[in-house]
Write an enzyme that holds these catalytic residues in place. Structure first.
Site, mmCIF file in Angstrom:
data_model
loop_
_atom_site.group_PDB
_atom_site.id
_atom_site.type_symbol
_atom_site.label_atom_id
_atom_site.label_comp_id
_atom_site.label_asym_id
_atom_site.label_seq_id
_atom_site.Cartn_x
_atom_site.Cartn_y
_atom_site.Cartn_z
ATOM 1 N N CYS A 119 -45.205 -32.399 38.557
ATOM 2 C CA CYS A 119 -45.797 -33.555 37.869
ATOM 3 C C CYS A 119 -45.209 -34.897 38.294
ATOM 4 C CB CYS A 119 -45.681 -33.374 36.361
ATOM 5 S SG CYS A 119 -46.656 -31.996 35.763
ATOM 6 N N HIS A 259 -46.558 -40.393 32.924
ATOM 7 C CA HIS A 259 -47.172 -39.088 33.180
ATOM 8 C C HIS A 259 -47.683 -38.548 31.846
ATOM 9 C CE1 HIS A 259 -47.941 -35.085 34.385
ATOM 10 N NE2 HIS A 259 -46.919 -34.569 33.727
ATOM 11 N N ASN A 289 -53.029 -32.638 30.953
ATOM 12 C CA ASN A 289 -52.057 -32.886 32.025
ATOM 13 C C ASN A 289 -52.670 -32.464 33.360
ATOM 14 O OD1 ASN A 289 -49.930 -32.887 33.823
ATOM 15 N ND2 ASN A 289 -48.494 -31.832 32.479
HETATM 16 C C1 LIG Z 1 -45.858 -26.405 24.843
HETATM 17 C C2 LIG Z 1 -45.536 -27.250 23.614
HETATM 18 C C3 LIG Z 1 -46.745 -28.087 23.259
HETATM 19 C C4 LIG Z 1 -45.245 -26.308 22.449
HETATM 20 O O1 LIG Z 1 -44.892 -27.083 21.316
HETATM 21 P P1 LIG Z 1 -43.573 -26.755 20.480
HETATM 22 O O2 LIG Z 1 -43.536 -27.706 19.385
HETATM 23 O O3 LIG Z 1 -42.417 -26.719 21.432
HETATM 24 O O4 LIG Z 1 -43.924 -25.326 19.942
HETATM 25 P P2 LIG Z 1 -43.091 -23.971 20.096
HETATM 26 O O5 LIG Z 1 -43.219 -23.449 21.499
HETATM 27 O O6 LIG Z 1 -41.741 -24.142 19.513
HETATM 28 O O7 LIG Z 1 -43.936 -23.074 19.144
HETATM 29 C C5 LIG Z 1 -44.054 -23.301 17.747
HETATM 30 C C6 LIG Z 1 -44.930 -22.236 17.158
HETATM 31 O O8 LIG Z 1 -46.271 -22.432 17.603
HETATM 32 C C7 LIG Z 1 -46.763 -21.264 18.239
HETATM 33 N N1 LIG Z 1 -47.626 -21.669 19.362
HETATM 34 C C8 LIG Z 1 -47.310 -21.850 20.665
HETATM 35 N N2 LIG Z 1 -48.393 -22.228 21.357
HETATM 36 C C9 LIG Z 1 -49.407 -22.294 20.463
HETATM 37 C C10 LIG Z 1 -50.759 -22.642 20.587
HETATM 38 N N3 LIG Z 1 -51.306 -23.027 21.740
HETATM 39 N N4 LIG Z 1 -51.504 -22.638 19.462
HETATM 40 C C11 LIG Z 1 -50.990 -22.289 18.276
HETATM 41 N N5 LIG Z 1 -49.712 -21.934 18.111
HETATM 42 C C12 LIG Z 1 -48.928 -21.949 19.206
HETATM 43 C C13 LIG Z 1 -45.523 -20.546 18.730
HETATM 44 O O9 LIG Z 1 -45.771 -19.183 18.902
HETATM 45 C C14 LIG Z 1 -44.559 -20.844 17.621
HETATM 46 O O10 LIG Z 1 -44.804 -19.973 16.552
HETATM 47 P P3 LIG Z 1 -43.579 -19.358 15.689
HETATM 48 O O11 LIG Z 1 -42.931 -20.577 15.081
HETATM 49 O O12 LIG Z 1 -44.287 -18.467 14.730
HETATM 50 O O13 LIG Z 1 -42.717 -18.674 16.686
HETATM 51 C C15 LIG Z 1 -44.302 -28.147 23.835
HETATM 52 O O14 LIG Z 1 -43.150 -27.350 23.905
HETATM 53 C C16 LIG Z 1 -44.394 -28.982 25.052
HETATM 54 O O15 LIG Z 1 -45.229 -29.867 25.134
HETATM 55 N N6 LIG Z 1 -43.496 -28.776 26.024
HETATM 56 C C17 LIG Z 1 -43.459 -29.551 27.209
HETATM 57 C C18 LIG Z 1 -44.587 -29.107 28.087
HETATM 58 C C19 LIG Z 1 -44.803 -30.041 29.222
HETATM 59 O O16 LIG Z 1 -44.722 -31.233 29.071
HETATM 60 N N7 LIG Z 1 -45.133 -29.465 30.373
HETATM 61 C C20 LIG Z 1 -45.473 -30.157 31.533
HETATM 62 C C21 LIG Z 1 -44.288 -30.756 32.172
HETATM 63 S S1 LIG Z 1 -44.811 -31.856 33.373
#
Ligand SMILES: CC(C)(COP(=O)(O)OP(=O)(O)OC[C@H]1O[C@@H](n2cnc3c(N)ncnc32)[C@H](O)[C@@H]1OP(=O)(O)O)[C@@H](O)C(=O)NCCC(=O)NCCS
Length: 334
Positions: A119, A259, A289
């Site tokens: 990215c 980004h 993204n």
């Molecule tokens: C992926 C992302 C949105 C997940 O959000 P988060 O707040 O970290 O959520 P978590 O992974 O801790 O998950 C929280 C809960 O939601 C659930 N969950 C994960 N993805 C889900 C989805 N798409 N829909 C619903 N629930 C979801 C998980 O299973 C977890 O459940 P639990 O609490 O029962 O275990 C976030 O971590 C993120 O944006 N990370 C950076 C990603 C990024 O920027 N990538 C590109 C880099 S360039």
């Protein structure tokens, strides 16, 4: 910083392309266990674009973006000296997508290469391209950032399929002696971040086999929480660093071009810089993204609002880990 008289690389044209097909949160609800509310609250994404159609690849989005750009600038493809194609989803492992694009648009006098920094690709590419202008070696450098993320996403994996989309943007770099153009860059990488965001197979470590395909190892893998924590700190840090070392303040920065990975990461960066939301380019709700595409797509969308001499801070973060920030003075009235 006074740069009058010095040869600088300025963006002189920008264009973009997003495919027609809109993949909404509602459609994703029918594919994986997720909800529109969850996706909006955690990422700020409402919909993303998907490139559909047999035989269409990243280079085809590049063709659309670049043809629009050349038309706008009123120049022919044969005038291009160098093409840098920033992408994580090349048409094929080799030849480079830059070469394929060059052939498709008729850039007969250009050389080119692909740049892979996930990215952060576009800001790495912009900085690399600028060197050839600043050295006097080239007069017209195309920096293209585009990804067909749908080609590496597992639409059964809710941790990744909600985030990514397809799209491509392109800019033209030309010499500027009026004090506008790229001023500074802070670029970083840390390969110890590779376990948290990667494609496990398809390279020389795990060449394609029936086993790698069965194990879903050709799809993007992401440990969201770890990536989020690293991104939220480091993207804000580099943006703050570039402001500090160029004596920029919240008042003298006209635009943050971040980004588009997660609205919460964008907000944290803007907060750290002390910027009001109206100075921050955000289109993540429409496109998700698009990896190397996010920053040039923002520049394209906001081009008409940009004024000669505006101070822009670009900031990105991505797999690798890679991250960085670029400070540039916009060179024309949009
Ligand atoms: C992926 C992302 C949105 C997940 O959000 P988060 O707040 O970290 O959520 P978590 O992974 O801790 O998950 C929280 C809960 O939601 C659930 N969950 C994960 N993805 C889900 C989805 N798409 N829909 C619903 N629930 C979801 C998980 O299973 C977890 O459940 P639990 O609490 O029962 O275990 C976030 O971590 C993120 O944006 N990370 C950076 C990603 C990024 O920027 N990538 C590109 C880099 S360039």
């Amino acid at each position: 910083m006074m740069n009058k008289g010095k040869l600088q690389a300025a963006i002189t044209a920008v264009h973009g392309y997003v495919p027609e097909y809109v993949l909404t949160n509602q459609e994703l609800e029918s594919m994986v266990d997720t909800s529109d509310e969850w996706i909006m609250a955690r990422t700020g994404i409402k919909e993303r674009r998907i490139l559909k159609g047999e035989g269409l690849a990243t280079s085809d989005m590049g063709v659309k973006a670049v043809e629009g750009l050349l038309k706008k600038r009123g120049i022919g493809a044969e005038e291009i000296d160098l093409i840098i194609f920033c992408t994580t989803t090349p048409d094929m492992p080799f030849p480079a997508t830059a070469n394929i694009l060059g052939d498709k648009i008729g850039a007969k006098n250009a050389w080119g290469f692909d740049l892979q920094a996930a990215c952060s690709g576009f800001i790495y590419g912009l900085t690399t391209g600028a060197q050839f202008i600043e050295s006097g070696k080239h007069k017209k450098v195309l920096v293209v950032g585009g990804d067909k993320m749908s080609s590496i996403i597992n639409y059964k994996d809710r941790a990744t399929c909600i985030i990514f989309g397809d799209g491509c943007g392109a800019v033209l770099l030309e010499p500027n002696e009026e004090g506008n153009g790229l001023v500074d860059a802070v670029l970083k990488s840390d390969g110890s971040g590779r376990p948290y965001l990667n494609i496990p197979a398809g390279g020389s470590l795990n060449p394609a086999s029936h086993e790698t395909v069965d194990a879903n190892m050709h799809y993007a893998y992401q440990e969201g929480k770890t990536v989020f924590k690293f991104a939220v700190t480091n993207m804000a840090d580099v943006a703050a660093e570039i402001m500090e070392r160029n004596d920029l303040t919240a008042d003298t920065v006209q635009w943050l071009v971040p980004h588009q990975a997660n609205k919460r990461i964008i907000d944290a960066t803007a907060d750290r810089m002390g910027l009001n939301p109206e100075k921050v380019m955000v289109n993540i709700h429409k496109y998700g993204n698009t990896t190397s595409g996010t920053i040039p797509l923002c520049l394209w969308e906001w081009e008409s609002q940009l004024k000669k001499g505006d101070n822009l801070v670009l900031a990105a973060f991505g797999g690798g880990f890679t991250w960085g920030s670029v400070y540039l003075k916009w060179a024309y009235n949009g």
